[in-house]
Design a protein around this motif. Structure first.
Motif: not given
Length: 294
Positions: A127-138
């Motif tokens: 439910x909460x998205x860390x910046x590092x996880x968002x970068x990995x997804x992108x």
């Protein structure tokens, strides 16, 4: 595909005439076989409202192969050589790279779109998205877009999809990649310029706006839909609609239903374009997208 057709069945054996052709490609598009059919038409004895080809109609084959040295197609008139070329060309379709591309597309679409809840959980997007996880997804999504562009290019050169549809899909994938690049640049700026932590969670107006924009672009790509060209009166599948077309469905089970759907979507989009003050489609930006409820 009809070239000529005269359905007037005149008396004294002066029947209507027709000339049709079909095109079949083999391998990765380097072999092309054109079948020409021509002759007389006659009334269908089961339903005289219709005409059919006479049983004595003629058929001619024209076979071409791409010559790498001459950089052009040449005609092949020897049946044995043609059969050998077809066998060799079809072997290309079962190379490991092609198989990997096909399986990779199917698996990614099913994981990413059809089972989004599990995908988001496994990639720490909820439910909460860390910046590092968002970068990995992108990073993952960018390279999957690259893989899909290559996959649809292979489909085109092997004769599975027409050039116009391939161009539309690849352009939409390139635009999604460009949007991913913009978001990655923004996130890097937040980390390296503004000092935000990689393990932080941010929900300011700019951050949320960019995420919503990306989500809208992802929906346009993966939710089944057609890009509609009202000028050419053509429908082009997006990635989701291509996947949907691989499975049987009651919505597109025959040519009449597809024709009706096409007419409805074109009329719907034509009205929308009129409201926007647009009359013709001259570029990708002018294509409207119409989602299809399956």
């Amino acid at each position: 595909m009809p070239i000529y057709r005269n359905e007037l069945i005149a008396p004294l054996g002066r029947g209507g005439k027709f000339c049709d052709y079909t095109v079949q490609t083999y391998g990765i598009g380097n072999l092309v076989e054109i079948t020409q059919s021509y002759g007389k038409l006659e009334f269908n004895t089961q339903d005289i409202r219709c005409v059919k080809r006479a049983s004595s109609h003629e058929v001619r084959l024209f076979r071409f192969y791409y010559n790498d040295e001459a950089k052009r197609y040449k005609q092949e008139n020897n049946d044995q050589r043609w059969e050998q070329r077809v066998r060799e060309a079809n072997e290309l379709l079962y190379q490991e790279e092609v198989e990997k591309s096909l399986r990779g597309f199917l698996q990614f679409y099913e994981d990413f779109w059809l089972d989004r809840g599990t995908f988001q959980y496994q990639n720490k997007l909820t439910p909460l998205v860390f910046v590092s996880d968002l970068q990995a997804f992108l990073h993952l999504l960018w390279y999957r877009c690259e893989d899909m562009a290559n996959f649809f290019t292979v489909l085109h050169v092997s004769g599975e999809i027409p050039a116009q549809e391939k161009d539309v899909i690849v352009e939409s994938l390139n635009r999604l990649k460009a949007e991913i690049d913009d978001l990655r640049l923004y996130l890097n700026g937040q980390v390296f310029i503004h000092g935000k932590a990689l393990n932080g969670v941010y929900h300011d107006h700019e951050h949320d706006y960019r995420l919503r924009k990306l989500e809208d672009s992802i929906k346009r790509m993966f939710q089944p839909a057609f890009y509609v060209d009202v000028t050419q009166e053509q429908l082009y599948r997006n990635v989701g609609q291509y996947y949907a077309s691989l499975k049987p469905t009651k919505h597109f089970c025959n040519a009449d239903m597809m024709k009706e759907l096409k007419e409805q979507l074109i009329e719907q989009v034509r009205k929308a374009m009129t409201i926007k003050g647009k009359q013709t489609v001259t570029s990708f930006n002018d294509l409207e997208i119409a989602f299809v409820e399956l």
